[in-house]
Design an enzyme around this catalytic site. Structure first.
Site, PDB file in Angstrom:
ATOM      1  N   GLU A   1       0.801  -1.218   0.000  1.00  0.00           N
ATOM      2  CA  GLU A   1       0.000   0.000   0.000  1.00  0.00           C
ATOM      3  C   GLU A   1       0.838   1.274   0.000  1.00  0.00           C
ATOM      4  O   GLU A   1       0.302   2.369  -0.171  1.00  0.00           O
ATOM      5  CB  GLU A   1      -0.943  -0.003   1.213  1.00  0.00           C
ATOM      6  CG  GLU A   1      -2.038  -1.052   1.090  1.00  0.00           C
ATOM      7  CD  GLU A   1      -2.952  -1.121   2.295  1.00  0.00           C
ATOM      8  OE1 GLU A   1      -2.557  -0.635   3.363  1.00  0.00           O
ATOM      9  OE2 GLU A   1      -4.056  -1.661   2.155  1.00  0.00           O
TER      10      GLU A   1
ATOM     11  N   GLU B   1       7.544 -21.504   8.036  1.00  0.00           N
ATOM     12  CA  GLU B   1       7.758 -20.612   9.171  1.00  0.00           C
ATOM     13  C   GLU B   1       8.812 -21.143  10.136  1.00  0.00           C
ATOM     14  O   GLU B   1       9.343 -20.399  10.957  1.00  0.00           O
ATOM     15  CB  GLU B   1       6.458 -20.366   9.923  1.00  0.00           C
ATOM     16  CG  GLU B   1       5.963 -21.537  10.751  1.00  0.00           C
ATOM     17  CD  GLU B   1       4.790 -21.128  11.653  1.00  0.00           C
ATOM     18  OE1 GLU B   1       4.954 -21.240  12.869  1.00  0.00           O
ATOM     19  OE2 GLU B   1       3.754 -20.701  11.132  1.00  0.00           O
TER      20      GLU B   1
END
Length: 311
Positions: free
Chosen positions: A94, A125
């Site tokens: 963004e 992860e």
């Protein structure tokens, strides 16, 4: 080879985390009316801003350090797994339309790569080495900042990213939602927003995710304010890539200058649609090329450019 004790050790480790704690008082939540569940969930969420507020001094110190690095040309790099990784990628994505930054100035890394945005990538992860490879691909510099994000504060990918970045001289931030986390301890700046047990046990996409989103909003937004990407509270570096943003650009110029529609259109045309430049043209009475030069000399800070014309 995995030992028989490892799963039990991991269960004990998770049980000690507040983000994983079981709430006996909510054990019958599935029997409640929908409206009552919504009220409970909303009530839980109201505690998140207060938890963030407790960390504001640490957040502010980290932001000032990030801004200083980015002034020297460094990048802001988020690294996380699962929800934490997705939030980092979201915040990074963004920045170009909001602040007209190059896509490589704010980067989001998620364990397992782009596929992990929509599906679970098995074991990603748990790999510190994967984080190291992802950062090596970016060719880290000492001017970069790496933000490891993990609700538990124990995710190997996030910790590995911070440790690797710190070893290469980059600035590091560890954002976790548990106290005394390994992630915060590994970073130059540890931020621990303790949001407590989740409504659904261990579902850290809830309060912990909300807290992470709030902190990331601050990291990127206030850093951009410090870098001159706003004029007051106006997004003067907005990239007008669609009709809505083009209309917003005109409105921003109008709010900053009070100019007429015709004057705004002329200024935007002269500056190639650059909002900050158009505002300088209108407020300082200079032409487009002069506005561009003044902004370059002021490091992109509109107020500084205006002050230079006043001088």
């Amino acid at each position: 080879m995995t030992s028989a004790s490892e799963p039990r050790d991991l269960r004990s480790e998770l049980a000690a985390l507040t983000t994983e704690a079981f709430r006996p008082d909510l054990a019958g939540i599935d029997r409640l009316p929908t409206l009552e569940i919504a009220r409970l969930m909303n009530g839980e969420d109201t505690a998140v801003p207060a938890a963030v507020a407790e960390q504001l001094p640490r957040i502010a110190t980290a932001i000032d350090a990030v801004a200083e690095c980015m002034r020297r040309g460094g990048r802001l790099i988020y690294a996380g797994a699962g929800t934490a990784g997705r939030l980092g990628v979201l915040d990074a994505s963004e920045c170009p339309p909001t602040f007209n930054t190059d896509p490589d100035r704010v980067v989001g890394l998620i364990a397992g790569g782009p596929d992990a945005m929509v599906t679970s990538v098995e074991g990603a992860e748990d790999s510190r080495e994967l984080a190291q490879r992802d950062l090596d691909a970016l060719k880290l510099t000492p001017d970069d900042t790496v933000v490891g994000i993990s609700a538990s504060g124990r995710t190997p990918y996030a910790i590995g990213a911070v440790e690797h970045a710190r070893a290469h001289g980059a600035l590091t931030i560890g954002l976790a939602c548990n106290k005394d986390s390994a992630l915060a301890a590994a970073a130059d700046h540890g931020i621990e927003v303790v949001t407590g047990p989740e409504l659904i046990t261990g579902s850290t996409r809830l309060k912990a995710g909300t807290a992470q989103k709030l902190v990331l909003n601050m990291l990127s937004t206030i850093t951009m304010i410090r870098l001159g990407k706003t004029y007051g509270n106006l997004m003067v570096d907005v990239r007008a890539s669609n009709d809505k943003l083009r209309a917003r650009s005109r409105r921003i110029v109008a709010l900053a200058t009070g100019a007429t529609d015709d004057e705004i259109e002329k200024a935007l045309t002269e500056t190639g649609g650059e909002v900050k430049n158009a505002i300088l043209v209108l407020l300082a009475g200079v032409d487009g090329p002069t506005a561009a030069r003044l902004l370059e000399e002021s490091g992109g800070h509109l107020r500084a450019a205006l002050a230079a014309t006043a001088g």
